[in-house]
Design a protein around this motif. Structure first.
Motif, mmCIF file in Angstrom:
data_model
loop_
_atom_site.group_PDB
_atom_site.id
_atom_site.type_symbol
_atom_site.label_atom_id
_atom_site.label_comp_id
_atom_site.label_asym_id
_atom_site.label_seq_id
_atom_site.Cartn_x
_atom_site.Cartn_y
_atom_site.Cartn_z
ATOM 1 N N ILE A 252 -2.447 0.545 -4.721
ATOM 2 C CA ILE A 252 -2.347 -0.820 -4.235
ATOM 3 C C ILE A 252 -1.615 -1.672 -5.264
ATOM 4 N N GLU B 200 -4.206 6.469 -2.133
ATOM 5 C CA GLU B 200 -3.352 5.284 -2.068
ATOM 6 C C GLU B 200 -3.338 4.510 -3.376
ATOM 7 N N VAL C 157 0.856 -1.184 0.000
ATOM 8 C CA VAL C 157 0.000 0.000 0.000
ATOM 9 C C VAL C 157 0.895 1.237 0.000
ATOM 10 N N ARG D 197 -8.869 0.577 0.152
ATOM 11 C CA ARG D 197 -7.992 1.617 -0.364
ATOM 12 C C ARG D 197 -8.575 2.999 -0.141
#
Length: 220
Positions: A203, A201, A175, A197
């Motif tokens: 991923i 952010e 992350v 999420r």
């Protein structure tokens, strides 16, 4: 194995399918939450769990050391799961350390390390508290640590759920946010926490031998 290249804080990082990060410029491997001795401690409580997790984790580390130009390994906390680890666990760790005596190894203390105590002196680790700053990064165990450097942390054991029409799959993930990143747990018997999420952010899920960036759709 298909690593994923990522530029963060002006540095190139390789996100590895072995659930670790390689920082080429500093020849540094970054690993979070190995929890050596966890399975053995469960077995002492009479809970039937898999054997061989220590050997498996050490074998993966050996593979990475062979595959990349590594001079330094940073463990982002929770190296040992608890106090009084099994003798077999410590013997395996000591033999592994002898094989890699040329490497610098740093442990950033995490919450389990405070309970387990520092690794024994024969492992020759550099033991530090968070944040351990190595510009532009701050090596931490807890993602919530406040520092001016970009935080690389563990603790959460993040996993991400991918959902299709009739099924879903939960995978360990990296992350990356505006000021900090969370690594997946490296250990093979550590579990995971499903995250959602946030808007700032990105991923990256670990799927077999690849690290895959997830698109902008928020599948949680």
């Amino acid at each position: 194995m298909n690593a994923c290249e990522l530029s963060i804080a002006g540095e190139l990082l390789l996100l590895l399918p072995q659930k670790a990060i390689y920082w080429p410029r500093e020849r540094t491997l970054i690993v979070a939450d190995v929890h050596f001795g966890k399975a053995a401690s469960f077995r002492t409580l009479g809970i039937p769990v898999p054997r061989g997790t220590t050997s498996e984790n050490l074998h993966i580390l050996d593979t990475l050391i062979t595959s990349y130009d590594i001079e330094h390994i940073v463990f982002l906390g929770d190296f040992l799961h608890g106090p009084n680890p099994a003798v077999s666990t410590m013997l395996a760790l000591s033999a592994w350390r002898v094989r890699h005596s040329r490497l610098v190894m740093t442990l950033v203390r995490g919450n389990h390390d405070l309970r387990a105590g520092d690794p024994p002196a024969d492992l020759n680790f550099r033991i530090v508290d968070e944040p351990a700053v190595m510009q532009p990064f701050a090596f931490c165990h807890h993602p919530s640590v406040t520092t001016n450097a970009y935080v690389l942390a563990g603790h959460v054991h993040p996993a991400y759920r991918l959902s299709g029409r009739n099924e879903s799959l939960r995978l360990p993930c990296f992350v990356f946010g505006a000021g900090r990143a969370i690594l997946p747990s490296f250990g093979s018997f550590t579990g995971g926490y499903t995250i959602t999420r946030q808007t700032d952010e990105q991923i990256f899920v670990v799927a077999d031998d690849a690290v895959i960036a997830i698109g902008n759709s928020k599948t949680g």
